[in-house]
Write a protein that holds these residues in place. Structure first.
Motif, mmCIF file in Angstrom:
data_model
loop_
_atom_site.group_PDB
_atom_site.id
_atom_site.type_symbol
_atom_site.label_atom_id
_atom_site.label_comp_id
_atom_site.label_asym_id
_atom_site.label_seq_id
_atom_site.Cartn_x
_atom_site.Cartn_y
_atom_site.Cartn_z
ATOM 1 N N LEU A 85 0.820 -1.203 0.000
ATOM 2 C CA LEU A 85 0.000 0.000 0.000
ATOM 3 C C LEU A 85 0.859 1.260 0.000
ATOM 4 N N SER A 110 -3.842 3.960 -2.160
ATOM 5 C CA SER A 110 -3.872 2.919 -3.184
ATOM 6 C C SER A 110 -5.293 2.373 -3.338
ATOM 7 N N THR A 170 -7.687 -0.206 -2.531
ATOM 8 C CA THR A 170 -7.705 -1.149 -1.409
ATOM 9 C C THR A 170 -8.750 -2.252 -1.568
ATOM 10 N N ASN A 187 -7.316 -5.617 -0.803
ATOM 11 C CA ASN A 187 -7.021 -5.720 0.630
ATOM 12 C C ASN A 187 -8.280 -5.973 1.434
ATOM 13 N N SER A 226 -4.783 4.498 3.226
ATOM 14 C CA SER A 226 -4.039 4.299 1.987
ATOM 15 C C SER A 226 -4.626 5.082 0.819
ATOM 16 N N ILE A 255 -5.677 0.460 6.514
ATOM 17 C CA ILE A 255 -6.077 0.350 5.110
ATOM 18 C C ILE A 255 -6.828 1.601 4.665
#
Length: 312
Positions: free
Chosen positions: A166, A190, A192, A195, A188, A185
């Motif tokens: 991440l 990114s 996710t 995830n 982040s 999470i």
């Protein structure tokens, strides 16, 4: 806002349970007390089981391992929180945060598997008493313990490998008193999706399946006990499961409470407060539940404390 690589940040910020200095002083005293009680209570169980030969049975073997997992889980979160409050510093390093995520999941999963194994032990003891020593032999007990350790480790590694990929933005504030996976999470920048899916799948496989095993074991136990004609026999059979049922109810009940509060609540800080019920309280209460309801443990405690007092 441009996402930056995770390695560009050296630390996260744990906001804790309160911003009020007066409340933080109370929280520090409360959690210090909880931590001391948790460590002493669980350590006493481990030492008592180790020192008393008549407690060298499968049930107490798994109980001592559960106590060890309780010690590790509490040590993963509470000391860092106490240090942050005392130092008036909310920082935690990137490496330290990921380590917390890893160890919290690992020991929480381990407790989950141990509770399932202990339910199976009670099922064999009540439903197959004549073959109990044959079925629950030292080899099987060691194998079940090893399987619990390996499975919890594998599940944790799968989740944390995804976290390592991440990237994070400027907001590194975690509204919690430890690095909780879901909160990390959320920070982040990114994508996710993978995830989150992996987290839910892992939770389902490694939490719901053991819970189903516990429910199945106790369904068989209740069915077997109800066939006993003697009221005294029924009470004795149920009493051997009482402590374990209380621990299971506390562990899964508190976890369910956290899930519901996070699903319907709009305050991450309130969710953090509720999470204390699964990350702190069960670990403190387990020694009391087992010691107060178990004559063998009471006697073992008395003997161990007496020997310890004589040495001092």
């Amino acid at each position: 806002m441009e996402a930056k690589n995770k390695t560009g940040f050296s630390q996260f910020f744990l906001l804790g349970l309160s911003d009020d200095p007066a409340q933080e002083s109370f929280i520090f005293s409360l959690f210090l007390f909880i931590y001391i009680v948790t460590i002493l209570g669980n350590l006493l169980i481990v030492m008592a089981v180790s020192s008393e030969t008549h407690l060298h049975t499968p049930m107490y073997f798994f109980l001592s391992n559960l106590s060890f997992a309780d010690i590790c889980l509490s040590t993963t979160t509470i000391p860092k929180m106490l240090v942050n409050i005392q130092a008036q510093d909310k920082n935690i390093t990137y490496t330290g945060c990921l380590a917390q995520v890893c160890f919290v999941w690992d020991f929480a999963f381990l407790e989950n598997f141990l509770l399932a194994v202990m339910a199976y032990d009670r099922y064999v003891a009540i439903c197959h008493p004549l073959n109990y020593t044959i079925i629950m032999n030292p080899h099987l007990c060691g194998l079940l313990m090893l399987l619990s350790l390996l499975t919890s480790a594998v599940s944790t590694i799968l989740v944390n490998l995804m976290v390592l990929h991440l990237s994070f933005c400027k907001n590194m504030e975690i509204p919690h008193f430890f690095c909780e996976l879901a909160q990390v999470i959320k920070l982040s920048c990114s994508d996710t999706l993978i995830n989150n899916v992996l987290t839910y799948v892992t939770t389902f496989i490694f939490c719901i399946i053991p819970l189903c095993g516990i429910i199945f074991s106790y369904t068989k136990i209740v069915s077997s006990v109800l066939k006993i004609s003697s009221v005294t026999g029924r009470f004795k059979a149920f009493s051997t499961c009482g402590s374990h049922l209380l621990v299971v109810s506390l562990f899964y009940g508190s976890g369910l409470g956290v899930y519901i509060s996070s699903a319907v609540g709009d305050s991450p800080r309130k969710t953090a407060v509720v999470s204390v019920m699964y990350s702190v309280v069960p670990q403190m209460m387990n020694p009391f539940i087992y010691s107060l309801r178990n004559k063998d443990m009471k006697e073992a405690f008395k003997k161990f404390i007496s020997r310890l007092a004589s040495l001092l």
